[in-house]
Design a protein around this motif. Structure first.
Motif, PDB file in Angstrom:
ATOM      1  N   LYS A 188     -38.062  51.857  17.392  1.00 47.34           N
ATOM      2  CA  LYS A 188     -39.206  52.781  17.366  1.00 47.34           C
ATOM      3  C   LYS A 188     -39.190  53.923  16.262  1.00 47.34           C
ATOM      4  N   PRO A 189     -37.850  54.685  16.167  1.00 46.60           N
ATOM      5  CA  PRO A 189     -37.780  55.548  15.120  1.00 46.60           C
ATOM      6  C   PRO A 189     -38.222  55.010  13.496  1.00 46.60           C
ATOM      7  N   THR A 235     -44.658  57.472   8.897  1.00 45.97           N
ATOM      8  CA  THR A 235     -44.729  58.763   8.373  1.00 45.97           C
ATOM      9  C   THR A 235     -44.726  58.698   6.793  1.00 45.97           C
ATOM     10  N   ARG A 236     -43.850  57.924   6.035  1.00 45.15           N
ATOM     11  CA  ARG A 236     -43.466  57.549   4.668  1.00 45.15           C
ATOM     12  C   ARG A 236     -45.008  57.374   4.228  1.00 45.15           C
ATOM     13  N   SER A 237     -45.653  56.288   4.587  1.00 52.21           N
ATOM     14  CA  SER A 237     -47.049  55.844   4.150  1.00 52.21           C
ATOM     15  C   SER A 237     -48.028  56.948   4.238  1.00 52.21           C
ATOM     16  N   ASP A 274     -37.637  62.957   1.913  1.00 58.42           N
ATOM     17  CA  ASP A 274     -36.338  63.613   2.223  1.00 58.42           C
ATOM     18  C   ASP A 274     -35.674  62.682   3.244  1.00 58.42           C
ATOM     19  N   SER A 275     -36.259  61.737   3.711  1.00 60.12           N
ATOM     20  CA  SER A 275     -35.936  61.069   4.869  1.00 60.12           C
ATOM     21  C   SER A 275     -34.415  60.194   4.362  1.00 60.12           C
ATOM     22  N   LEU A 300     -35.415  50.893   4.867  1.00 62.71           N
ATOM     23  CA  LEU A 300     -36.150  50.629   5.988  1.00 62.71           C
ATOM     24  C   LEU A 300     -36.223  49.306   6.584  1.00 62.71           C
ATOM     25  N   PHE A 301     -36.224  48.189   5.730  1.00 60.05           N
ATOM     26  CA  PHE A 301     -35.920  46.810   6.322  1.00 60.05           C
ATOM     27  C   PHE A 301     -34.689  46.872   6.834  1.00 60.05           C
ATOM     28  N   VAL A 302     -33.742  47.120   6.372  1.00 56.83           N
ATOM     29  CA  VAL A 302     -32.363  46.960   6.721  1.00 56.83           C
ATOM     30  C   VAL A 302     -32.215  47.821   8.087  1.00 56.83           C
TER      31      VAL A 302
END
Length: 241
Positions: free
Chosen positions: A186-187, A194-196, A202-203, A220-222
């Protein structure tokens, strides 16, 4: 006599920790998985339960930082379930990349390790290892809310680990591991949303982009691949498939 009794007590504790305990019924394991899924999907519960994910996330940063030879300055956990881990060392290189990458992957990987222990029927060992890791993390917490969160979480695990009721022990352990496996996904989805919407440059994914040149979306995919892979593999272990 006192020394002999003390050694005997230590022996009992050691055998209790390293020994095996019977699995709960399969129907109960499935029910605990369903309960963990509800905790992840139902927002009022998730707001509270997400603190456990933050503990694992920041703990992952901290452990990998130390393993990579970085100097750990401290960990902070916040009431909005965010957190920050500060370490010092080389600003670039493999150690820094691994430290940053450890956060979003830690809950799922910890859950996978827990599933492996439960598959081997080491229920008490899992609980005591969790207590030890929380105690070590507590030494690095630098704010009051963080201390309170880790102490309450650790207290719940200690209570479960000390009970002589094997069903309670097993139920708590399976619920905890199911939650980490399912909650690890979920995170990553939340960060993607949030990025979209706002950018959130700064993530951890964006920091990794700046460190490696590999796109933040790729990271993010990884993260998602690790989370889903651990959930599937860990779930199979828990269900003894």
């Amino acid at each position: 006599m006192a020394v002999s009794m003390s050694i005997s007590n230590l022996d009992d504790v050691w055998h209790r920790v390293t020994g095996t305990q019977p699995d709960p019924p399969r129907n109960l394991i499935i029910a605990l998985g369903a309960a963990a899924l509800v905790a992840v999907l139902w927002r009022p519960v998730w707001r509270i339960a997400r603190n456990a994910v933050t503990i694992a996330h920041e703990g992952g940063h901290a452990v990998v930082a130390l393993l990579c030879g970085r100097r750990l300055s401290g960990v902070r956990l916040h009431h909005d379930t965010s957190g920050v881990t500060v370490s010092y060392g080389k600003p670039r290189g493999l150690g820094m990349v691994l430290t940053v990458a450890a956060g979003y992957t830690a809950p799922s990987l910890i859950g996978l390790g827990g599933a492996w222990l439960l598959a081997a029927q080491h229920i008490t060992m899992l609980l005591w290892a969790s207590v030890l890791l929380l105690a070590l993390l507590l030494l690095e917490i630098r704010n009051v809310y963080g201390v309170l969160t880790v102490v309450l979480t650790g207290g719940a695990v200690v209570a479960a680990s000390w009970t002589t009721n094997t069903n309670v022990q097993a139920g708590f352990a399976y619920l905890m591991v199911w939650f980490l496996l399912l909650a690890g996904v979920k995170p990553v989805l939340e960060l993607s949303r949030t990025r979209s919407r706002t950018g959130a440059r700064d993530s951890d994914a964006d920091q990794l982009h700046r460190l490696t040149g590999f796109p933040a979306g790729g990271w993010l995919f990884v993260f998602g691949l690790v989370a889903v892979g651990c959930a599937v593999a860990g779930g199979r272990w828990l269900l003894h498939l």
